[in-house]
Scaffold this active site. Structure first.
Site, PDB file in Angstrom:
ATOM      1  N   SER A  33      -6.305  16.319   2.308  1.00 23.67           N
ATOM      2  CA  SER A  33      -7.005  15.030   2.291  1.00 23.67           C
ATOM      3  C   SER A  33      -7.879  14.877   3.543  1.00 23.67           C
ATOM      4  CB  SER A  33      -5.966  13.915   2.137  1.00 23.67           C
ATOM      5  OG  SER A  33      -6.577  12.683   1.868  1.00 23.67           O
ATOM      6  N   ASP A  80      -7.482  12.348  -9.558  1.00 23.29           N
ATOM      7  CA  ASP A  80      -7.478  11.832  -8.184  1.00 23.29           C
ATOM      8  C   ASP A  80      -8.313  10.550  -8.133  1.00 23.29           C
ATOM      9  OD1 ASP A  80      -7.947  11.377  -5.436  1.00 23.29           O
ATOM     10  OD2 ASP A  80      -7.767  13.508  -4.968  1.00 23.29           O
ATOM     11  N   HIS A 103      -3.969  12.419  -6.278  1.00 21.03           N
ATOM     12  CA  HIS A 103      -4.283  12.776  -4.888  1.00 21.03           C
ATOM     13  C   HIS A 103      -3.098  13.452  -4.190  1.00 21.03           C
ATOM     14  CE1 HIS A 103      -7.074  12.519  -1.543  1.00 21.03           C
ATOM     15  NE2 HIS A 103      -6.119  12.076  -0.764  1.00 21.03           N
TER      16      HIS A 103
HETATM   17  C1  MLT Z   1     -10.723  10.522   4.142  1.00 21.00           C
HETATM   18  O1  MLT Z   1     -10.808   9.436   4.673  1.00 21.00           O
HETATM   19  O2  MLT Z   1     -10.805  11.590   4.746  1.00 21.00           O
HETATM   20  C2  MLT Z   1     -10.500  10.478   2.672  1.00 21.00           C
HETATM   21  O3  MLT Z   1     -10.802   9.212   2.196  1.00 21.00           O
HETATM   22  C3  MLT Z   1      -9.135  10.877   2.302  1.00 21.00           C
HETATM   23  C4  MLT Z   1      -8.105  10.048   2.976  1.00 21.00           C
HETATM   24  O4  MLT Z   1      -7.766  10.349   4.094  1.00 21.00           O
HETATM   25  O5  MLT Z   1      -7.619   9.077   2.381  1.00 21.00           O
END
Ligand code: MLT
Length: 209
Positions: free
Chosen positions: A105, A155, A186
């Protein structure tokens, strides 16, 4: 350890031939989160696990965002460069080759940004639930580097067009990209682990005994 620019943990491996992994957590995680995943997908590899330097309501991240999926791109650039500099210092400290990044992520997004901005610091990447980190791709030479992107079909944060765009961005820079989509959201699944392990085993620098 805190004397370098990022709080981190280093777990030395017992197989020198296994490429080291740079572990990068998701929003709200820390340097402890991905160590078990790293051990599971790359047994015996050295693991360098880092905590993001940015806090969002107390939750560690690797760069600032304006909203979910909307990034402060100046901060992405600044933090990706800081992390790359940290990595060079850490490699000297721990006598490590260029690692393969394993990010989830937000951690996958900073890994993608680092590959595009400082291609020399990483040997490759396993990007789990990654997005395009910068709308305009920096000029990067990723020839000879391999990347595995694993997306979730349902996701809610990352539309399929975004992970496809990231794949193209890295391919256009010369990387060899394998993009897989799992029937998940996700969150990480057992299938992510299986794919990551197989892919790491297929890398030439990662010789399985
Ligand atoms: C981010 O902020 O890098 C993406 O939105 C994924 C997350 O961290 O939720």
């Amino acid at each position: 350890m805190t004397d370098l620019s990022h709080i981190h943990r280093f777990a030395p491996g017992n197989r020198r031939e296994a490429a080291p992994l740079l572990l990068l957590h998701g929003t709200g995680g820390d340097e402890n989160d991905l160590l078990p995943l790293g051990q599971a997908v790359a047994p015996g590899a050295s693991l360098l696990s880092v905590r993001g330097n940015v806090l969002e309501h107390g939750m560690p991240r690797f760069f600032r965002r304006l909203a979910e999926g909307v990034f402060d791109e100046d901060d992405v650039r600044r933090r990706a460069n800081e992390l790359a500099d940290f990595l060079l210092e850490a490699r000297r400290r721990y006598d490590l080759e260029a690692p393969i990044a394993l990010g989830y992520s937000n951690g996958a997004n900073i890994a993608a940004a680092m590959m595009l901005l400082r291609p020399e610091v990483l040997a490759g990447g396993v990007l789990l639930r990654a997005m395009v980190p910068l709308r305009v791709a920096p000029k990067a030479d990723l020839a000879g580097k391999s990347v595995l992107i694993v997306s979730g079909h349902s996701d809610p944060i990352i539309p399929p067009s975004n992970s496809a765009a990231l794949t193209s961005m890295l391919e256009n820079a010369g990387a060899e990209v394998e993009h897989r989509t799992l029937p998940v959201g996700h969150q990480l699944s057992q299938a992510d682990l299986t794919l990551a392990k197989k892919w790491l085993q297929s890398q030439s620098s990662f010789v399985v005994q």
